[in-house]
Design an enzyme around this catalytic site. Structure first.
Site, PDB file in Angstrom:
ATOM      1  N   THR A  48       0.771  -1.223   0.199  1.00 33.55           N
ATOM      2  CA  THR A  48       0.054   0.029  -0.179  1.00 33.55           C
ATOM      3  C   THR A  48       0.753   1.333  -0.029  1.00 33.55           C
ATOM      4  O   THR A  48       0.605   2.181  -0.847  1.00 33.55           O
ATOM      5  CB  THR A  48      -0.799  -0.141   1.200  1.00 33.55           C
ATOM      6  OG1 THR A  48      -1.768  -1.051   1.248  1.00 33.55           O
ATOM      7  CG2 THR A  48      -1.869   1.236   1.329  1.00 33.55           C
ATOM      8  N   GLN A  84      -9.937   2.463  -3.556  1.00 37.70           N
ATOM      9  CA  GLN A  84      -9.779   2.161  -2.310  1.00 37.70           C
ATOM     10  C   GLN A  84      -8.517   2.786  -1.969  1.00 37.70           C
ATOM     11  O   GLN A  84      -7.289   2.718  -2.631  1.00 37.70           O
ATOM     12  CB  GLN A  84      -9.543   0.485  -2.043  1.00 37.70           C
ATOM     13  CG  GLN A  84      -9.408   0.062  -0.713  1.00 37.70           C
ATOM     14  CD  GLN A  84      -9.275  -1.501  -0.602  1.00 37.70           C
ATOM     15  OE1 GLN A  84      -9.712  -1.999  -1.430  1.00 37.70           O
ATOM     16  NE2 GLN A  84      -8.940  -1.985   0.470  1.00 37.70           N
ATOM     17  N   ASP A  85      -8.460   3.444  -0.573  1.00 33.80           N
ATOM     18  CA  ASP A  85      -7.042   4.064  -0.256  1.00 33.80           C
ATOM     19  C   ASP A  85      -6.475   5.535  -0.927  1.00 33.80           C
ATOM     20  O   ASP A  85      -5.493   5.223  -1.411  1.00 33.80           O
ATOM     21  CB  ASP A  85      -6.068   2.950   0.092  1.00 33.80           C
ATOM     22  CG  ASP A  85      -6.426   2.015   1.279  1.00 33.80           C
ATOM     23  OD1 ASP A  85      -7.455   1.986   1.764  1.00 33.80           O
ATOM     24  OD2 ASP A  85      -5.401   1.109   1.304  1.00 33.80           O
ATOM     25  N   GLN A 126      -6.125  -1.912  -2.937  1.00 33.70           N
ATOM     26  CA  GLN A 126      -5.480  -0.398  -2.229  1.00 33.70           C
ATOM     27  C   GLN A 126      -4.549   0.089  -3.610  1.00 33.70           C
ATOM     28  O   GLN A 126      -3.705  -0.660  -4.080  1.00 33.70           O
ATOM     29  CB  GLN A 126      -4.555  -0.836  -1.044  1.00 33.70           C
ATOM     30  CG  GLN A 126      -5.239  -1.455   0.124  1.00 33.70           C
ATOM     31  CD  GLN A 126      -5.322  -3.079  -0.017  1.00 33.70           C
ATOM     32  OE1 GLN A 126      -5.357  -3.804  -0.799  1.00 33.70           O
ATOM     33  NE2 GLN A 126      -4.846  -3.618   1.160  1.00 33.70           N
ATOM     34  N   ARG A 130     -14.506   3.643   9.896  1.00 34.52           N
ATOM     35  CA  ARG A 130     -14.410   2.307  10.633  1.00 34.52           C
ATOM     36  C   ARG A 130     -12.686   2.205  11.472  1.00 34.52           C
ATOM     37  O   ARG A 130     -11.840   2.675  10.905  1.00 34.52           O
ATOM     38  CB  ARG A 130     -14.364   1.125   9.874  1.00 34.52           C
ATOM     39  CG  ARG A 130     -13.491   1.041   8.795  1.00 34.52           C
ATOM     40  CD  ARG A 130     -13.826  -0.444   8.024  1.00 34.52           C
ATOM     41  NE  ARG A 130     -13.048  -0.725   6.853  1.00 34.52           N
ATOM     42  CZ  ARG A 130     -12.753  -1.894   6.388  1.00 34.52           C
ATOM     43  NH1 ARG A 130     -13.116  -2.909   6.743  1.00 34.52           N
ATOM     44  NH2 ARG A 130     -11.865  -2.028   5.366  1.00 34.52           N
ATOM     45  N   ASP A 171     -12.145   3.028   2.625  1.00 35.43           N
ATOM     46  CA  ASP A 171     -10.926   3.759   3.782  1.00 35.43           C
ATOM     47  C   ASP A 171     -10.209   4.469   2.816  1.00 35.43           C
ATOM     48  O   ASP A 171      -9.078   4.773   2.954  1.00 35.43           O
ATOM     49  CB  ASP A 171     -10.037   2.417   4.120  1.00 35.43           C
ATOM     50  CG  ASP A 171     -11.012   1.149   4.715  1.00 35.43           C
ATOM     51  OD1 ASP A 171     -11.875   1.605   5.355  1.00 35.43           O
ATOM     52  OD2 ASP A 171     -10.302   0.364   4.691  1.00 35.43           O
ATOM     53  N   TRP A 215      -9.260   1.402  12.014  1.00 35.45           N
ATOM     54  CA  TRP A 215      -8.246   0.664  11.554  1.00 35.45           C
ATOM     55  C   TRP A 215      -7.365  -0.024  12.640  1.00 35.45           C
ATOM     56  O   TRP A 215      -6.848  -1.006  12.627  1.00 35.45           O
ATOM     57  CB  TRP A 215      -7.526   1.316  10.559  1.00 35.45           C
ATOM     58  CG  TRP A 215      -6.390   0.644   9.956  1.00 35.45           C
ATOM     59  CD1 TRP A 215      -5.897  -0.489   9.840  1.00 35.45           C
ATOM     60  CD2 TRP A 215      -5.164   1.468   9.289  1.00 35.45           C
ATOM     61  NE1 TRP A 215      -4.831  -0.757   9.091  1.00 35.45           N
ATOM     62  CE2 TRP A 215      -4.258   0.333   8.736  1.00 35.45           C
ATOM     63  CE3 TRP A 215      -4.973   2.937   8.933  1.00 35.45           C
ATOM     64  CZ2 TRP A 215      -3.123   0.814   8.230  1.00 35.45           C
ATOM     65  CZ3 TRP A 215      -3.736   2.837   8.672  1.00 35.45           C
ATOM     66  CH2 TRP A 215      -2.875   2.214   8.040  1.00 35.45           C
TER      67      TRP A 215
END
Length: 533
Positions: free
Chosen positions: A296, A348-349, A326, A438, A370, A440
């Site tokens: 990531t 994502q990310d 990611q 949420r 996220d 992590w």
């Protein structure tokens, strides 16, 4: 962001309670030389590694300041030892994935030593504030977690286990706890509302919309049409850094165009300013993803580590798409960094706010899962946050904050912004669930204040981590004064760590002035900001 929970960093609640009840409250340097190192270490969250690494010789700190210096010194010495050992082990690394993980970890370990050294120098010389030290110590601990999670991304055993995940993290955690007793969140000198490291020319560049001024006042010009000195942004950054004289700021004007390159602004490349022609016209794009074999951390189209980075009028994009997991558009670990009128596009990310103090003003952020994540102390102000259409069966989550120690002075704060559905999600908005965040990590902390929440946000507001009870009592999620069709807190989650803030004094802890000490370094003219609520 991987689904890895950094369990080795979790503090045992009873130890934390003991520490809080027996805190190092004598910050006036009162002489306490009768106490041996065992007594001092018993006051920390992790007494065992403290005793182990400080037990050699007849060590008796005279006061709290001396003990604080010792804890940081011991942590830094141990990180250097672990890094030296890891380099020997890394020579036997086989395979692309292990080598890539090691490359990430080597950078992160170097930066950890740098942050610990900055903290130590500042403490010894009183040249920086306790708030500064807490920021740098927080970044050190985040670096360790980032290194470890990279090996999970690529399914390889970590070459730095077990020393990195236990002793190092616990020693830095002790530093955070001890230094936390000294913190007074003092601010440094402010010059006319601007950062004291911005010159008059730089302030004009932030304020102006004149392309002619950009071209004449910038140190270097990058252009796809060959009208500038460089055609590559990375080449311009590397050249500028090699030619830097003293500590002068380097201003690089990037003319309109789509620049397909992965860029790194390293830790020694401080005070870089990138100025584009506007987020619709100057675009930096890449397509790295975890599915393609990157961590990531290394998927980032642009990665920034150098202190005092400024960007204006640029879009940072990752085009890997929702099917590749990611895929980071921008990763920032730049302390005292500003992103003004910029765009961040991914799935994502999208935006990895890795560590340190960061400010985002009037930015556009697009993603699915996220897509604002990391462990910086960061404020998003007057930003447009757009949730995109994910893959069928996926759930959208806007934030995943990564605070893994209760003494880290980090949080994600979204202030005076708007959370809405992107054009591709709008027609099918009822087919997907969208949540504000949420957890992590164990002490995840996110606050959303005076922000417009459109109909896409689920009435529960927040989501558990992988359908578990993880961190529900230790996280801190809060809302204050939000508006819009999804702003009602009547049906929000009932977790112990969730709060509806009704007191402005409580909410003010997560403003520009308090969370990132913004009055000391953020511009207020040219890049206007609200210091308080």
């Amino acid at each position: 962001m991987s689904n890895y929970k950094f369990n080795s960093l979790l503090l045992i609640l009873c130890s934390l309670s003991l520490f809080l009840n027996q805190s190092l409250s004598n910050t006036d340097d009162q002489e306490t030389s009768d106490h041996d190192i065992n007594w001092w270490c018993s006051k920390t969250p992790h007494p065992d590694p403290c005793n182990h690494f400080m037990s050699s010789g007849d060590i008796k700190p005279k006061n709290n300041s001396e003990f604080r210096t010792m804890t940081v010194q011991v942590a830094m010495d141990h990180v250097i030892q672990v890094q030296s050992h890891a380099k020997n082990v890394s020579q036997n690394c086989r395979g692309k994935r292990k080598k890539l993980v090691w490359m990430d970890c080597e950078k992160l370990m170097d930066d950890t030593i740098l942050q610990l050294s900055r903290s130590l120098d500042g403490i010894k010389s009183n040249s920086s504030s306790d708030f500064d030290a807490q920021t740098w110590l927080s970044a050190s601990l985040t670096n360790i977690e980032t290194c470890l999670s990279g090996s999970i991304d690529l399914n390889v055993s970590n070459i730095l286990q077990p020393n990195l995940s236990t002793n190092v993290s616990q020693l830095i955690s002790n530093c955070l706890a001890v230094n936390g007793e000294f913190m007074d969140a003092e601010n440094t000198t402010q010059v006319g509302g601007f950062p004291n490291w911005l010159t008059n020319t730089e302030r004009k560049l932030l304020q102006t919309s004149s392309i002619d001024l950009m071209a004449t006042k910038a140190n270097y010009v990058v252009a796809k049409d060959k009208s500038g000195r460089f055609r590559s942004i990375q080449t311009a950054i590397n050249y500028a850094a090699s030619k830097r004289v003293g500590n002068e700021r380097i201003v690089i004007y990037i003319k309109r165009g789509v620049y397909k390159e992965n860029i790194l602004v390293g830790p020694t490349m401080g005070k870089i300013m990138l100025v584009g022609d506007g987020l619709r016209y100057t675009i930096i794009t890449g397509s790295r993803s975890v599915a393609a074999g990157f961590t990531t951390y290394s998927t980032a189209t642009v990665g920034v580590d150098g202190i005092g980075f400024v960007a204006r009028g640029i879009t940072f994009r990752n085009t890997a798409g929702p099917q590749n997991g990611q895929a980071v558009a921008l990763r920032s670990a730049s302390d005292l960094s500003v992103f003004y009128a910029c765009g961040f596009e991914g799935y994502q990310d999208t935006l990895f706010v890795q560590s340190q103090r960061q400010f985002y003003k009037s930015c556009y952020i697009y993603g699915t899962i996220d897509f604002i994540f990391g462990n910086a102390a960061v404020v998003f102000q007057n930003c447009m946050i757009y949730v995109r259409k994910p893959l069928w069966g996926q759930v959208n989550v806007i934030t995943a904050q990564g605070r893994n120690d209760p003494f880290q002075n980090t949080a994600i704060s979204i202030h005076n912004s708007r959370i809405m559905a992107a054009p591709d999600l709008r027609p099918v908005i009822g087919s997907f669930q969208t949540y504000l965040g949420r957890p992590w990590q164990q002490y995840s902390r996110t606050v959303i204040m005076k922000t417009y929440l459109d109909t896409l946000v689920n009435r529960a507001g927040w989501l558990t981590w992988l359908d578990s009870n993880f961190a529900l009592s230790t996280l801190y999620y809060a809302e204050y004064g939000n508006i819009g069709p999804a702003s009602s807190t009547r049906f929000r989650v009932k977790w112990p760590g969730y709060h509806v803030i009704t007191n402005g004094n409580v909410a003010s802890k997560y403003t520009v002035a308090s969370l990132i000490a913004g009055r000391a370094w953020l511009p207020s003219t040219g890049v206007p900001f609200t210091a308080g609520l």
